[in-house]
Enzyme design. Structure first.
Site, PDB file in Angstrom:
ATOM      1  N   ASP A   1      10.543 -21.673 -17.591  1.00  0.00           N
ATOM      2  CA  ASP A   1      11.112 -22.115 -18.223  1.00  0.00           C
ATOM      3  C   ASP A   1      11.014 -24.434 -18.994  1.00  0.00           C
ATOM      4  O   ASP A   1      10.487 -24.321 -18.498  1.00  0.00           O
ATOM      5  CB  ASP A   1      12.648 -22.729 -17.587  1.00  0.00           C
ATOM      6  CG  ASP A   1      14.077 -23.923 -18.542  1.00  0.00           C
ATOM      7  OD1 ASP A   1      13.787 -23.013 -19.753  1.00  0.00           O
ATOM      8  OD2 ASP A   1      13.812 -24.589 -18.063  1.00  0.00           O
TER       9      ASP A   1
ATOM     10  N   ASN B   1      17.139 -29.432 -25.011  1.00  0.00           N
ATOM     11  CA  ASN B   1      16.487 -27.865 -25.800  1.00  0.00           C
ATOM     12  C   ASN B   1      16.946 -27.123 -24.536  1.00  0.00           C
ATOM     13  O   ASN B   1      16.604 -27.085 -23.550  1.00  0.00           O
ATOM     14  CB  ASN B   1      14.749 -28.075 -25.338  1.00  0.00           C
ATOM     15  CG  ASN B   1      13.773 -27.115 -25.395  1.00  0.00           C
ATOM     16  OD1 ASN B   1      15.289 -26.306 -25.727  1.00  0.00           O
ATOM     17  ND2 ASN B   1      12.963 -26.914 -25.670  1.00  0.00           N
TER      18      ASN B   1
ATOM     19  N   ASP C   1      20.887 -26.853 -16.159  1.00  0.00           N
ATOM     20  CA  ASP C   1      19.401 -27.231 -16.981  1.00  0.00           C
ATOM     21  C   ASP C   1      19.461 -28.885 -16.302  1.00  0.00           C
ATOM     22  O   ASP C   1      18.826 -30.012 -17.635  1.00  0.00           O
ATOM     23  CB  ASP C   1      19.436 -27.435 -18.299  1.00  0.00           C
ATOM     24  CG  ASP C   1      18.287 -27.602 -18.745  1.00  0.00           C
ATOM     25  OD1 ASP C   1      17.092 -27.721 -18.155  1.00  0.00           O
ATOM     26  OD2 ASP C   1      17.956 -27.019 -20.060  1.00  0.00           O
TER      27      ASP C   1
ATOM     28  N   HIS D   1      14.622 -37.579 -16.243  1.00  0.00           N
ATOM     29  CA  HIS D   1      13.401 -37.897 -17.284  1.00  0.00           C
ATOM     30  C   HIS D   1      13.537 -39.408 -17.132  1.00  0.00           C
ATOM     31  O   HIS D   1      14.711 -40.337 -16.874  1.00  0.00           O
ATOM     32  CB  HIS D   1      13.724 -37.841 -18.360  1.00  0.00           C
ATOM     33  CG  HIS D   1      13.236 -36.372 -19.144  1.00  0.00           C
ATOM     34  ND1 HIS D   1      11.805 -36.284 -18.748  1.00  0.00           N
ATOM     35  CD2 HIS D   1      14.068 -35.886 -19.203  1.00  0.00           C
ATOM     36  CE1 HIS D   1      11.859 -34.955 -19.518  1.00  0.00           C
ATOM     37  NE2 HIS D   1      13.473 -34.371 -19.747  1.00  0.00           N
TER      38      HIS D   1
HETATM   39  O1  DOR Z   1      15.742 -30.550 -22.104  1.00  0.00           O
HETATM   40  C1  DOR Z   1      14.760 -29.359 -21.973  1.00  0.00           C
HETATM   41  N1  DOR Z   1      14.675 -30.111 -20.470  1.00  0.00           N
HETATM   42  N2  DOR Z   1      15.045 -28.067 -21.448  1.00  0.00           N
HETATM   43  C2  DOR Z   1      14.086 -27.649 -20.979  1.00  0.00           C
HETATM   44  O2  DOR Z   1      14.130 -26.453 -21.421  1.00  0.00           O
HETATM   45  C3  DOR Z   1      13.215 -27.976 -20.159  1.00  0.00           C
HETATM   46  C4  DOR Z   1      13.818 -29.224 -19.655  1.00  0.00           C
HETATM   47  C5  DOR Z   1      13.252 -30.376 -18.668  1.00  0.00           C
HETATM   48  O3  DOR Z   1      11.921 -29.833 -17.807  1.00  0.00           O
HETATM   49  O4  DOR Z   1      13.374 -31.495 -19.513  1.00  0.00           O
HETATM   50 ZN    ZN Z   2      14.939 -24.334 -20.703  1.00  0.00          ZN
END
Ligand code: DOR
Ligand code: ZN
Length: 434
Positions: free
Chosen positions: A150, A276, A303, A307
């Site tokens: 992922d 994403n 998900d 960050h």
């Molecule tokens: O938005 C996303 N963030 N989609 C992903 O597939 C990975 C994830 C991330 O690890 O930050």
């Molecule tokens: Zn993903």
């Protein structure tokens, strides 16, 4: 001496009021007239009780991203969101593609606020070129059952086929991030109207749908289990419907943000809304809600993607994709599906606990019915309007996309094997573990 807890007035799966007696980490009895003189009585009038939630898709960021989240902080956020277990994604640094890393994550999770099921990478270093040590990770003390690259798609068809074969042999499931990278070069926002308006490269639905279709065919030929991460388009739902009608062993998840938010938020330019796959059009959101209610989509998965602030500041194109989700998932599902009467609480339990637990191979411990003899792992939910304040989050990050938004429901108490892992109102202050 007091022993045990008597939860009075709770509504299991939103049904009639009951009492739940908890002793020694298990549900001792459920019924209208259950009593126990030694137990501490707790007034839970009209709180809805569900089995503790299970998240198939959490980014805990440990090892390597501890400034954004750790196993300790992420599991505290999970418990606050009503979760009893989370699958920890493998896109850490180093990548969880070896016995050493998955065991390190499992070790870090000992005694944490919720159970952690480490996912293993499908390919070495998420490089998409050679398979990771799938057999080793499955046989390790971390007992990996969910394998996923992922963040990246397993794109190479022959490698995908081999991965499905190996993962099937160890009784696991391959969780695919369905995105054909050749169709999303530089992509930033949903393709179509929003890409036109923002003049940013569009992210076509076909990038997701074509991979899901291919993988369903590969899984059918290999007799393997496929799980599709964060389904985001109406077309993807139709591909899944087709595959399920053919008896292909595919399951799928949708995120809370794809159930609530739409692609026009990209017009704000605020990278909080960059994710994403991208936020999609209202028609997609409607199709995803229907598919979840119907069961074509099996699970809600957060998900949860913490960050650091510096990675979520403008410009949009330089920011990282992803948003927090653990603490707000249940509120979003209540608002989008329960309040609209598309789903009842039993359906919520099914999509957020029972099916996710089975998909993750944890169905013997999680997603259990609220019955005598079962582990006392549950969440109590209150109907009480509240407002999201990012500063209140237990995550180390603040990239929650619902700042200032009001929701009607929230988890107020989470219990894992009789241990209180979250107690919003201090309902059980001093009651201690059972
Ligand atoms: O938005 C996303 N963030 N989609 C992903 O597939 C990975 C994830 C991330 O690890 O930050
Ligand atoms: Zn993903």
């Amino acid at each position: 001496m007091r022993s045990g807890l008597l939860l009075e007035g709770v509504r299991p799966l939103g049904g009639p009021r009951q009492r739940i007696l908890i002793k020694e980490g298990r549900i001792a009895e459920v019924g209208e007239h259950v009593g126990d003189r030694a137990a501490v009585r707790v007034d839970c009038t009209d709180l809805v009780a569900l089995p503790a939630l299970v998240d198939l898709h959490t980014h805990l960021r440990q090892p390597g991203g501890e400034h954004a989240e750790t196993v300790a902080s992420g599991t505290r956020a999970a418990a606050a969101g009503g979760y009893g277990a989370v699958v920890a994604m493998a896109n850490t640094d180093p990548v969880a593609d070896s016995v050493a890393v998955v065991e390190e994550v499992a070790h870090a999770a000992a005694g944490a606020a919720c159970a952690v099921l480490p996912a293993g990478a499908v390919t070495r270093g998420l490089g998409g070129e050679a398979l990771a040590d799938i057999r080793g990770m499955a046989a390790s003390r971390a007992a990996v059952r969910v394998f996923s690259d992922d963040g990246r798609c397993v794109h190479h068809s022959a490698l995908m086929r081999d991965a499905l074969r190996q993962i099937a042999a160890v009784g696991g499931v391959l969780a695919q991030h369905a995105e054909d990278p050749l169709l999303t070069v530089g992509a930033q926002v949903n393709d179509g109207r929003i890409a036109d308006l923002t003049r940013l490269p569009g992210w076509p639905a076909a990038a997701e749908e074509s991979i899901i279709a291919r993988d369903c065919v590969l899984a059918a030929h290999e007799g393997a289990r496929l799980h599709v991460c964060h389904v985001s388009t109406a077309g993807a739902v139709e591909v899944l419907r087709w595959a399920k009608a053919r008896g292909i062993a595919v399951t799928a998840e949708v995120t809370p943000h794809h159930l609530l938010l739409t692609d026009d938020l990209a017009l704000t330019g605020d990278p909080l809304y960059k994710v994403n796959p991208p936020l999609r059009a209202p028609e997609d959101v409607a199709a995803l809600r229907r598919a979840l209610a119907e069961g074509i989509i099996d699970a809600v998965a957060t998900d949860h993607a913490p960050h650091a602030a510096a990675d979520k500041t403008p410009p949009w194109c330089g920011a990282r994709p992803g948003m927090l989700g653990l603490e707000t998932a249940l509120a979003v599902v209540a608002e989008t599906l329960v309040e609209t009467e598309a789903m009842g609480w039993a359906d919520v339990a099914d999509r957020m606990a029972v099916r996710p637990a089975h998909i993750a191979g944890a169905g013997r411990r999680f997603g259990r019915p609220l019955q005598r003899g079962e582990p006392a792992s549950l969440v109590l939910i209150q109907r009480l309007p509240w407002q999201v304040r990012p500063a209140d989050s237990l995550s180390l990050s603040r990239n929650v996309p619902y700042s200032g938004r009001s929701f009607t429901h929230r988890p107020v108490l989470t219990m894992l094997d009789g241990r209180i892992t979250h107690d919003h109102h201090g309902l059980l202050n001093g009651a201690g573990p059972t």
